[in-house]
Design a protein around this motif. Structure first.
Motif, mmCIF file in Angstrom:
data_model
loop_
_atom_site.group_PDB
_atom_site.id
_atom_site.type_symbol
_atom_site.label_atom_id
_atom_site.label_comp_id
_atom_site.label_asym_id
_atom_site.label_seq_id
_atom_site.Cartn_x
_atom_site.Cartn_y
_atom_site.Cartn_z
ATOM 1 N N LEU A 1 8.013 8.033 -6.794
ATOM 2 C CA LEU A 1 7.184 6.746 -6.734
ATOM 3 C C LEU A 1 6.801 6.025 -5.570
ATOM 4 C CD1 LEU A 1 8.377 5.158 -10.232
ATOM 5 C CD2 LEU A 1 5.934 6.069 -9.842
ATOM 6 N N ARG A 2 8.082 5.835 -5.012
ATOM 7 C CA ARG A 2 8.110 5.230 -3.542
ATOM 8 C C ARG A 2 7.209 6.103 -2.373
ATOM 9 N NH1 ARG A 2 13.258 4.733 -1.823
ATOM 10 N NH2 ARG A 2 14.248 5.173 -3.619
ATOM 11 N N VAL A 3 7.372 7.389 -2.372
ATOM 12 C CA VAL A 3 6.441 8.169 -1.529
ATOM 13 C C VAL A 3 5.042 8.210 -1.893
ATOM 14 C CG1 VAL A 3 6.049 10.436 -0.754
ATOM 15 C CG2 VAL A 3 8.512 9.576 -0.871
ATOM 16 N N ALA A 4 4.663 8.235 -3.047
ATOM 17 C CA ALA A 4 3.188 8.170 -3.583
ATOM 18 C C ALA A 4 2.812 6.944 -3.364
ATOM 19 C CB ALA A 4 3.409 8.521 -5.033
ATOM 20 N N ASP A 5 3.356 5.740 -3.437
ATOM 21 C CA ASP A 5 2.961 4.411 -3.157
ATOM 22 C C ASP A 5 2.565 4.306 -1.530
ATOM 23 O OD1 ASP A 5 3.114 3.662 -5.844
ATOM 24 O OD2 ASP A 5 4.719 2.101 -5.481
ATOM 25 N N ARG A 6 3.725 4.628 -0.891
ATOM 26 C CA ARG A 6 3.698 4.398 0.636
ATOM 27 C C ARG A 6 2.603 5.215 1.294
ATOM 28 N NH1 ARG A 6 8.927 5.513 1.431
ATOM 29 N NH2 ARG A 6 8.446 7.682 2.084
ATOM 30 N N THR A 7 2.503 6.579 1.003
ATOM 31 C CA THR A 7 1.528 7.524 1.510
ATOM 32 C C THR A 7 0.109 7.097 1.058
ATOM 33 O OG1 THR A 7 1.830 8.994 -0.070
ATOM 34 C CG2 THR A 7 3.138 9.112 1.957
ATOM 35 N N THR A 8 -0.155 6.514 -0.178
ATOM 36 C CA THR A 8 -1.698 6.378 -0.456
ATOM 37 C C THR A 8 -2.037 5.233 -0.575
ATOM 38 O OG1 THR A 8 -0.866 6.036 -2.949
ATOM 39 C CG2 THR A 8 -1.235 8.444 -2.183
ATOM 40 N N GLY A 9 -1.133 4.234 -0.489
ATOM 41 C CA GLY A 9 -1.475 2.697 -0.479
ATOM 42 C C GLY A 9 -1.947 2.327 -1.969
ATOM 43 N N LEU A 10 -2.000 3.179 -3.072
ATOM 44 C CA LEU A 10 -2.115 2.982 -4.331
ATOM 45 C C LEU A 10 -0.863 2.510 -5.083
ATOM 46 C CD1 LEU A 10 -4.368 5.812 -5.199
ATOM 47 C CD2 LEU A 10 -5.039 3.538 -4.687
ATOM 48 N N VAL A 11 -0.847 2.125 -6.126
ATOM 49 C CA VAL A 11 0.495 1.767 -6.901
ATOM 50 C C VAL A 11 0.668 2.896 -8.281
ATOM 51 C CG1 VAL A 11 1.661 0.066 -8.121
ATOM 52 C CG2 VAL A 11 0.120 -0.616 -6.212
ATOM 53 N N PHE A 12 1.796 3.561 -8.100
ATOM 54 C CA PHE A 12 1.959 4.484 -9.104
ATOM 55 C C PHE A 12 3.002 3.962 -9.872
ATOM 56 C CE2 PHE A 12 -0.264 7.097 -5.997
ATOM 57 C CZ PHE A 12 -0.774 8.179 -6.716
ATOM 58 N N SER A 13 2.823 4.154 -11.331
ATOM 59 C CA SER A 13 3.722 3.748 -12.391
ATOM 60 C C SER A 13 3.980 4.771 -13.327
ATOM 61 C CB SER A 13 3.471 2.304 -13.252
ATOM 62 O OG SER A 13 3.292 1.405 -12.189
ATOM 63 N N VAL A 14 5.168 4.860 -14.115
ATOM 64 C CA VAL A 14 5.593 5.879 -14.947
ATOM 65 C C VAL A 14 6.014 5.151 -16.389
ATOM 66 C CG1 VAL A 14 6.699 7.865 -15.710
ATOM 67 C CG2 VAL A 14 6.103 7.754 -13.445
ATOM 68 N N PHE A 15 5.629 5.555 -17.295
ATOM 69 C CA PHE A 15 5.857 5.057 -18.792
ATOM 70 C C PHE A 15 6.438 6.054 -19.601
ATOM 71 C CE2 PHE A 15 5.435 4.156 -23.263
ATOM 72 C CZ PHE A 15 5.978 3.123 -23.402
ATOM 73 N N VAL A 16 7.779 6.139 -20.082
ATOM 74 C CA VAL A 16 8.322 7.125 -20.709
ATOM 75 C C VAL A 16 8.704 6.340 -22.199
ATOM 76 C CG1 VAL A 16 9.641 8.991 -21.206
ATOM 77 C CG2 VAL A 16 8.857 8.523 -19.125
ATOM 78 N N GLY A 17 8.122 6.825 -23.280
ATOM 79 C CA GLY A 17 8.488 6.114 -24.482
ATOM 80 C C GLY A 17 7.279 6.452 -25.525
ATOM 81 N N GLY A 18 7.388 5.736 -26.716
ATOM 82 C CA GLY A 18 6.506 5.918 -27.833
ATOM 83 C C GLY A 18 5.255 5.315 -27.612
ATOM 84 N N LEU A 19 4.335 5.908 -27.851
ATOM 85 C CA LEU A 19 2.793 5.119 -27.739
ATOM 86 C C LEU A 19 2.163 4.856 -29.077
ATOM 87 C CD1 LEU A 19 1.750 7.482 -24.787
ATOM 88 C CD2 LEU A 19 2.311 4.974 -24.659
ATOM 89 N N ASP A 20 1.594 3.986 -29.134
ATOM 90 C CA ASP A 20 0.950 3.610 -30.472
ATOM 91 C C ASP A 20 -0.364 4.111 -30.490
ATOM 92 O OD1 ASP A 20 3.047 1.903 -31.004
ATOM 93 O OD2 ASP A 20 2.112 0.059 -30.343
ATOM 94 N N GLU A 21 -0.869 4.739 -31.840
ATOM 95 C CA GLU A 21 -2.132 5.143 -32.174
ATOM 96 C C GLU A 21 -3.344 4.018 -31.920
ATOM 97 O OE1 GLU A 21 -2.811 8.358 -32.493
ATOM 98 O OE2 GLU A 21 -0.917 9.101 -32.784
#
Length: 137
Positions: free
Chosen positions: A35-55
């Protein structure tokens, strides 16, 4: 005092496995670094969510994305292993750098890794691909 220290003080010998989540400490560190490498190299903000997703799944992922600090510059990877669902949501600015076609390609490689039982590896691989598509920012 951490949760592990509280358990140890209470007399239990084994610290929690990252609060009973799907990842080991080593896997979490690798994901955090990706995540840090992706943020740093692109200037974008990457996030990951792992868990249940509602319909409906996509709408829930979009709601999560809107809650991020900089949704226009953000890329959210939302994964629900138990539901076998994956959504990649890009903000207005991020979508210019990571078009839907590239997000779909990254999703396919992530799904292949997930199918082989490698949740953390799939996330890391997806972050790497998405950041390479986005380029330097």
């Amino acid at each position: 005092m951490t949760v592990g220290e509280k358990q140890h003080a209470a007399g239990t010998e084994n610290p929690p496995d990252v609060l009973d989540g799907p990842f080991s400490t080593r896997q979490l560190l690798r994901i955090d670094e990706a995540l840090r490498v992706a943020d740093r190299t692109t200037g974008l903000v990457f996030s990951v969510f792992v868990g249940g997703l509602d319909e409906p799944i996509r709408e829930h992922a979009e709601r999560l994305h809107r809650q991020l600090a900089e949704p226009d510059r953000s890329v959210l990877i939302a994964i629900s292993p138990n539901q076998r669902q994956l959504e990649i949501v890009t903000g207005r600015y991020a979508r210019k750098r990571v078009p839907d076609t590239y997000a779909k390609i990254a999703a396919l490689s992530m799904v292949a890794a997930f199918g082989g039982g490698d949740l953390a590896g799939g996330i890391i691989q997806g972050l790497d691909q998405l950041s390479r598509y986005a380029g330097k920012g």
